[in-house]
Design a protein around this motif. Structure first.
Motif, PDB file in Angstrom:
ATOM      1  N   LYS A   2      43.246  58.817  -9.831  1.00 21.03           N
ATOM      2  CA  LYS A   2      43.562  59.735 -10.918  1.00 21.03           C
ATOM      3  C   LYS A   2      45.058  59.657 -11.195  1.00 21.03           C
ATOM      4  O   LYS A   2      45.859  59.551 -10.258  1.00 21.03           O
ATOM      5  CB  LYS A   2      43.171  61.156 -10.503  1.00 21.03           C
ATOM      6  N   LEU A   3      45.432  59.689 -12.470  1.00 23.45           N
ATOM      7  CA  LEU A   3      46.835  59.767 -12.847  1.00 23.45           C
ATOM      8  C   LEU A   3      47.148  61.204 -13.234  1.00 23.45           C
ATOM      9  O   LEU A   3      46.381  61.839 -13.944  1.00 23.45           O
ATOM     10  CB  LEU A   3      47.143  58.863 -14.041  1.00 23.45           C
ATOM     11  N   GLU A  63      47.038  59.255  -7.746  1.00 21.53           N
ATOM     12  CA  GLU A  63      46.348  59.989  -6.684  1.00 21.53           C
ATOM     13  C   GLU A  63      45.070  59.263  -6.296  1.00 21.53           C
ATOM     14  O   GLU A  63      44.389  58.678  -7.147  1.00 21.53           O
ATOM     15  CB  GLU A  63      46.018  61.409  -7.135  1.00 21.53           C
ATOM     16  N   HIS A  64      44.766  59.321  -5.018  1.00 20.52           N
ATOM     17  CA  HIS A  64      43.531  58.745  -4.492  1.00 20.52           C
ATOM     18  C   HIS A  64      43.040  59.678  -3.390  1.00 20.52           C
ATOM     19  O   HIS A  64      43.795  59.979  -2.458  1.00 20.52           O
ATOM     20  CB  HIS A  64      43.784  57.341  -3.939  1.00 20.52           C
ATOM     21  N   LYS A  65      41.815  60.134  -3.540  1.00 25.78           N
ATOM     22  CA  LYS A  65      41.229  61.077  -2.577  1.00 25.78           C
ATOM     23  C   LYS A  65      42.160  62.272  -2.352  1.00 25.78           C
ATOM     24  O   LYS A  65      42.460  62.653  -1.223  1.00 25.78           O
ATOM     25  CB  LYS A  65      40.902  60.380  -1.263  1.00 25.78           C
ATOM     26  N   LEU A  66      42.652  62.832  -3.465  1.00 27.20           N
ATOM     27  CA  LEU A  66      43.498  64.030  -3.480  1.00 27.20           C
ATOM     28  C   LEU A  66      44.862  63.846  -2.812  1.00 27.20           C
ATOM     29  O   LEU A  66      45.570  64.810  -2.549  1.00 27.20           O
ATOM     30  CB  LEU A  66      42.771  65.229  -2.856  1.00 27.20           C
ATOM     31  N   GLY A  70      51.141  56.726  -4.951  1.00 26.28           N
ATOM     32  CA  GLY A  70      52.016  55.871  -5.725  1.00 26.28           C
ATOM     33  C   GLY A  70      52.496  56.573  -6.978  1.00 26.28           C
ATOM     34  O   GLY A  70      52.204  57.753  -7.199  1.00 26.28           O
ATOM     35  N   PHE A  71      53.238  55.820  -7.795  1.00 19.62           N
ATOM     36  CA  PHE A  71      53.735  56.381  -9.048  1.00 19.62           C
ATOM     37  C   PHE A  71      53.932  55.284 -10.088  1.00 19.62           C
ATOM     38  O   PHE A  71      53.993  54.099  -9.764  1.00 19.62           O
ATOM     39  CB  PHE A  71      55.041  57.156  -8.833  1.00 19.62           C
ATOM     40  N   ILE A  72      54.024  55.739 -11.329  1.00 23.34           N
ATOM     41  CA  ILE A  72      54.275  54.856 -12.474  1.00 23.34           C
ATOM     42  C   ILE A  72      55.409  55.468 -13.287  1.00 23.34           C
ATOM     43  O   ILE A  72      55.462  56.691 -13.453  1.00 23.34           O
ATOM     44  CB  ILE A  72      53.017  54.741 -13.362  1.00 23.34           C
ATOM     45  N   LEU A 107      43.233  50.134 -11.290  1.00 21.10           N
ATOM     46  CA  LEU A 107      42.710  51.281 -12.042  1.00 21.10           C
ATOM     47  C   LEU A 107      43.838  52.055 -12.711  1.00 21.10           C
ATOM     48  O   LEU A 107      43.713  52.479 -13.859  1.00 21.10           O
ATOM     49  CB  LEU A 107      41.911  52.197 -11.113  1.00 21.10           C
ATOM     50  N   ALA A 108      44.949  52.246 -11.998  1.00 22.30           N
ATOM     51  CA  ALA A 108      46.087  52.974 -12.562  1.00 22.30           C
ATOM     52  C   ALA A 108      46.659  52.244 -13.771  1.00 22.30           C
ATOM     53  O   ALA A 108      46.953  52.859 -14.798  1.00 22.30           O
ATOM     54  CB  ALA A 108      47.165  53.161 -11.497  1.00 22.30           C
TER      55      ALA A 108
END
Length: 173
Positions: A2-3, A63-66, A70-72, A107-108
């Motif tokens: 999720k972003l 976000e992955h599994k809450l 990482g970041f963009i 995915l991100a």
């Protein structure tokens, strides 16, 4: 995956993931003192505050599994004078090393490309170290193509790693 768009409210969390993700991936790209210099310049509270208050710059938590993994960082109106037309720049995308190879970055990047396309941009470009063959292959699999060469102009960065490839993706495909 999720972003989540970053804001001033979560600047401390943003600073932490920026420093963690970058330094864990690229600590060995710097000469003595360089990593500390870069982190102080790129991810200081002053710099992040300035970036988050700039309507041209967007940060996203990955976000992955809450958990933030990482970041963009996106520039919606690139400052570089390049012939990319109506483009946005993917300035930074970093995922914690333990999360690489899980498809999270893919995915991100697909999600952020979709958001940028919906904003009306036609192209997305980025720069990647020309010796980072795995990153180049990753971007190529996602539709980016070589555009031109450039050089990273940053003090303390190891000379042999300063060569860069500009890559571009047409977003209306």
């Amino acid at each position: 995956m999720k972003l989540k768009k970053a804001s001033i409210r979560n600047i401390n969390d943003l600073k932490k993931i920026c420093i963690d993700a970058y330094s864990l991936n690229f600590h060995n790209h710097w000469n003595d003192g360089g990593l500390e210099w870069y982190l102080d310049n790129e991810f200081s509270m002053e710099r992040l505050t300035s970036d988050l208050n700039d309507e041209n710059i967007e940060y996203y938590f990955i976000e992955h599994k809450l958990k933030v993994v990482g970041f963009i960082k996106i520039k919606m109106e690139p400052t570089k004078n390049l012939s990319f037309g109506n483009s946005a720049e993917l300035e930074k995308i970093y995922v914690l090393p333990e999360c690489k190879g899980m498809g999270i970055g893919k995915l991100a990047l697909k999600e952020i490309s979709s958001r940028i396309r919906e904003s009306g941009k036609k192209n997305l470009f980025l720069c990647v170290i020309d010796t980072n063959k795995s990153a180049i292959a990753f971007y190529e699999k996602l539709g980016f193509e070589f555009h031109s060469k450039t050089t990273l102009d940053v003090p303390y960065f190891k000379e042999e790693l300063k060569g860069m490839h500009r890559m571009m993706k047409i977003l209306n495909q």
